[in-house]
Every structure is written in C-alpha cells, then in structure tokens.
Design an enzyme around this catalytic site. Structure first.
Site, short mmCIF file in Angstrom:
data_model
loop_
_atom_site.label_atom_id
_atom_site.label_comp_id
_atom_site.label_asym_id
_atom_site.label_seq_id
_atom_site.Cartn_x
_atom_site.Cartn_y
_atom_site.Cartn_z
N HIS A 1 -6.69 -8.07 11.89
CA HIS A 1 -5.47 -7.26 11.99
C HIS A 1 -5.18 -6.96 13.46
CE1 HIS A 1 -2.31 -4.75 10.49
NE2 HIS A 1 -2.84 -3.61 10.88
N LYS B 1 0.84 -1.21 0.00
CA LYS B 1 0.00 0.00 0.00
C LYS B 1 0.88 1.25 0.00
CE LYS B 1 -0.43 -0.43 5.01
NZ LYS B 1 -1.22 -1.05 6.08
N ARG C 1 0.96 -11.38 6.40
CA ARG C 1 0.96 -10.12 5.63
C ARG C 1 2.18 -9.29 6.05
NH1 ARG C 1 -4.27 -10.10 7.72
NH2 ARG C 1 -3.71 -8.33 9.04
N TYR D 1 15.39 31.20 7.68
CA TYR D 1 14.15 31.88 8.05
C TYR D 1 14.04 32.03 9.56
CZ TYR D 1 12.20 31.15 3.34
OH TYR D 1 11.96 31.16 2.00
N CYS E 1 13.96 24.70 5.09
CA CYS E 1 13.14 25.41 4.12
C CYS E 1 12.33 24.40 3.29
CB CYS E 1 13.99 26.24 3.17
SG CYS E 1 15.22 27.30 3.95
N ARG F 1 -11.55 -0.76 13.40
CA ARG F 1 -11.38 0.03 12.17
C ARG F 1 -12.46 -0.43 11.19
NH1 ARG F 1 -5.32 0.53 9.74
NH2 ARG F 1 -5.63 -1.69 9.29
N ASP G 1 12.75 23.69 0.14
CA ASP G 1 13.60 22.97 -0.82
C ASP G 1 15.05 22.84 -0.41
OD1 ASP G 1 11.29 23.36 -2.62
OD2 ASP G 1 12.02 25.43 -2.66
C1 LIG Z 1 -0.45 -2.08 6.71
C2 LIG Z 1 -1.07 -3.37 7.02
C3 LIG Z 1 -0.27 -4.52 7.15
C4 LIG Z 1 1.24 -4.49 7.14
O1 LIG Z 1 1.69 -4.01 8.38
P1 LIG Z 1 3.24 -4.01 8.75
O2 LIG Z 1 3.27 -3.62 10.17
O3 LIG Z 1 3.88 -2.99 7.86
O4 LIG Z 1 3.75 -5.36 8.47
C5 LIG Z 1 -0.92 -5.73 7.32
N1 LIG Z 1 -2.27 -5.81 7.38
C6 LIG Z 1 -3.06 -4.72 7.27
C7 LIG Z 1 -4.53 -4.87 7.37
C8 LIG Z 1 -2.49 -3.46 7.12
O5 LIG Z 1 -3.29 -2.38 7.02
#
Ligand SMILES: *Cc1c(COP(=O)(O)O)cnc(C)c1O
Length: 368
Positions: free
Chosen positions: A158, A34, A210, A249, A295, A129, A297
């Site tokens: 998750h 992502k 994941r 600045y 700054c 979530r 840039d």
């Molecule tokens: C971002 C995400 C992950 C990966 O998480 P990491 O901590 O980067 O391994 C896995 N599952 C879901 C649902 C996520 O949103």
C-alpha cells in the site's frame, strides 16, 4: 424516511466511474468497500461495482466481510487489515481471503487448521502499518503458508503518498518489485495501486488495482469523474430575526439587522460537525452561512431571501464539492463521507430513478 435529511448515492454514476477507471488501468479491479463502502452502503455499492466489472471486493475486517456475506454477496472478498487467527475456520467456510501480515499471525493460523485458507501476502514498503518489511522474512512467510497448505493467491502493498510525493511512490514500488521478484512465485493477484496510483502511476508488475475513493469521483488526477454523492436536507422553519438577537447555544452569533434565519434538521449527530459553523450551504441559488453553533440535530443558517419551508438545502453535491468542504474543514473527503451517520437515510439512484431508501434503524428498504 420521515425527517427530510438524506444522502443521495447515485449508483449509475459509481458504475460510470468504475467502468471509466477500469478502462484507464486495463487491469483487474478490486473495489474497496470498507467502512460500509465509505458510508455509501456496502451491499448496494457492491452490486453496482460488480455490475460495472469489479473482480473482487476488499474490506477492512472479518466483520465487514461477514456483513456482505450476510447480505447475500457471493463475490470474492479480501480483508485488507488484521484478522484474529482464531477466526480461520470462519474465513475458510465463507470463502473469505485474509491478508497474511506477520510471522506471528501465520504461526497462529497454522495451529488453527488453516488448510485451504486463501491469503494475500502483505508487504510493508513504507507505510509501517501491517506487513512484512524484510524480504527474507517474507520468503519464510511464504514457505510457512505453503507448508500449512494455505492457498497463497496474491501479494500486495500500500502506498502512503500518492497524492503528495511521487518519489516516495517510486521508492515503495521499487521495494515491492524487488520483493515480488525475490519470491519468484506465481501469484494470481499482484496489487499496489490505490485510487490515485491507478490513475497516475503506471507499472509493469501489478495485474490488479484497488479502487476506493475515486469510485465516488474524488481524485486530484481526474477531474472528469462523476460525483455520485450528495448530502441534502430541507428548511424546517424560516423566520425573521430582528437586529441584536443571538442565535443558538453559547449565543455566539448576533444578528446585524433584520435577518432571515432558517433552521435545518441536521447536526453533529448526523456527521455535520460543529466546525461547520461559519461555512456555507446552498439554498435556492445562494450560498448561506451557518450561523451560531451547530446543534446535535439542528442548525441555523442565514438567508438573503425568504424561501418556503421544505426548500431543499445542499450540504455538498452539485454546487459545493465534497473536496472543497473537506478543505474548509481541514480534513479529507474520506472523513466527511465516513462521518455521515447511520441516522441519515441513504437514497439510491439507479437507472436514472430513485430506487430505494435505506435506514438501518428504521428497517426500511423499499422500492418506490
Ligand atoms: C483504503 C485502502 C485502499 C483504497 O484507497 P483509496 O485511496 O480510497 O483508493 C486501498 N488499499 C488499502 C490497503 C486501503 O486500506
């Protein structure tokens, strides 16, 4: 690239990390790409992780899934986040798997000819979530998806505290296991582990992991992973500034004596945020303080010894870890990675050599 400010992405080391972690977990591997693969470039990273044995790619939205498809990626793609039920046909046409996360979503896709849509059921075990919290509702969701002739390929949850609270992970896992056993359905994909859990949490239920941030070597549990990401720039001007002058600045820094000040072409528009003032960067064997305000840039740093214009400056990499930078900025490595803006050219290393540069706005992806 004309301006010498770049983010090096070592695809060999990403592959090495993926192979190593796959060896540790011994399960199917879903590479989470992502946010343009955490800022590293989704298609380049996708090719590397697929070569290293990833079995599926996950992204956050249909936009991100379509970006990968448009770039020629034909791997299995799962969308972890919410999708618009009206985009059902696009997902089916492009063989993209959706998360089924609420009764409302399921009812709407059912009215949108979702026959053949691949889905993974999302269980909310404590993150609050998206996902189903109640196992009876989850059961109804499964039945509704099957009635609508969706292909219910997987189920997942998750974890929220894998880096801080193992007892929370245990509680979440227990809820997930209870839900999966209650449904008693032959899911092909059962997954709950993020990077941290993949390395430190063992379970007898899931068959896939994941992986996100650990592919980039960021892990509190495995300090042997390679660090494939580095952010560099080069000195653009080096000068002596006499005592009593101010820098930048707001004139927030005053030279104490004759000081060597270098200007580097990186600023907050590159993701080098203003909070970096007072932190250090690495130049020619020394750590140099960022003096005065960052700054948009450009940024000024104070050197102990003179260096030529064009000397490489490391923002993070071999000498300054992204973890230490994150800690000093009171954030997490994920945020630092994602903030590196599209203006910064990504330079890819593959098979030990610099392979290509990528800067979308410059429309340049050339082999060297
Ligand atoms: C971002 C995400 C992950 C990966 O998480 P990491 O901590 O980067 O391994 C896995 N599952 C879901 C649902 C996520 O949103």
């Amino acid at each position: 690239m004309y301006r010498r400010t770049w983010c090096e992405v070592n695809l060999d080391e990403i592959e090495e990390n993926v192979r190593k972690i796959k060896g540790i977990c011994g399960k199917k591997l879903i590479a989470v790409l992502k946010a343009d693969a955490y800022g590293c470039g989704d298609i380049q990273t996708a090719q590397a992780v697929l070569d290293a044995g990833a079995d599926m790619i996950a992204v956050s939205s249909l936009d991100e899934a379509m970006m990968l498809r448009n770039e020629g990626c034909d791997a299995e793609i799962l969308i972890l986040g919410a999708t618009d039920p009206d985009d059902c046909a696009t997902m089916i046409e492009n063989n993209i798997t959706a998360a089924a996360y609420s009764m409302d979503w399921i009812e709407k896709v059912s009215r949108n000819f979702c026959r053949g849509l691949k889905v993974h059921l999302k269980v909310d075990t404590g993150m609050n979530r998206i996902g189903f919290k109640d196992k009876d509702e989850l059961k109804k969701a499964l039945e509704a998806l099957l009635n609508a002739e969706c292909d219910v390929e997987g189920i997942f949850t998750h974890f929220c505290c894998t880096d801080t609270d193992p007892s929370m992970t245990d509680r979440q896992f227990a809820r997930f296991k209870e839900a999966v056993e209650y449904l008693n359905y032959p899911f092909a994909w059962i997954h709950c582990d993020n990077s941290d859990a993949t390395i430190m949490f063992k379970d007898d239920l899931s068959n896939a992991c994941r992986l996100g941030v650990s592919m980039y070597g960021v892990s509190p549990y495995d300090k042997t992973l390679a660090h494939p990401l580095s952010l560099y720039t080069e000195t653009a001007m080096v000068k002596h500034v006499p005592a009593g002058e101010t820098i930048g600045y707001g004139a927030t820094y005053t030279t104490k004596g004759d000081e060597i000040i270098a200007t580097i072409p990186i600023g907050y528009a590159d993701g080098f945020i203003r909070a970096n003032q007072g932190r250090k960067v690495y130049v020619d064997g020394e750590l140099c303080e960022v003096v005065g305000r960052v700054c948009m840039d450009q940024t000024m740093i104070r050197l102990d010894h003179e260096v030529p214009v064009g000397t490489k400056v490391e923002i993070f990499g071999q000498h300054i870890s992204i973890e230490s930078m994150a800690e000093e900025l009171h954030t997490i490595p994920y945020e630092i990675m994602c903030l590196i803006s599209g203006r910064v050219t990504r330079v890819y290393v593959r098979n030990g050599e610099q392979q290509s540069e990528m800067n979308e706005r410059l429309q340049k992806s050339e082999s060297e």
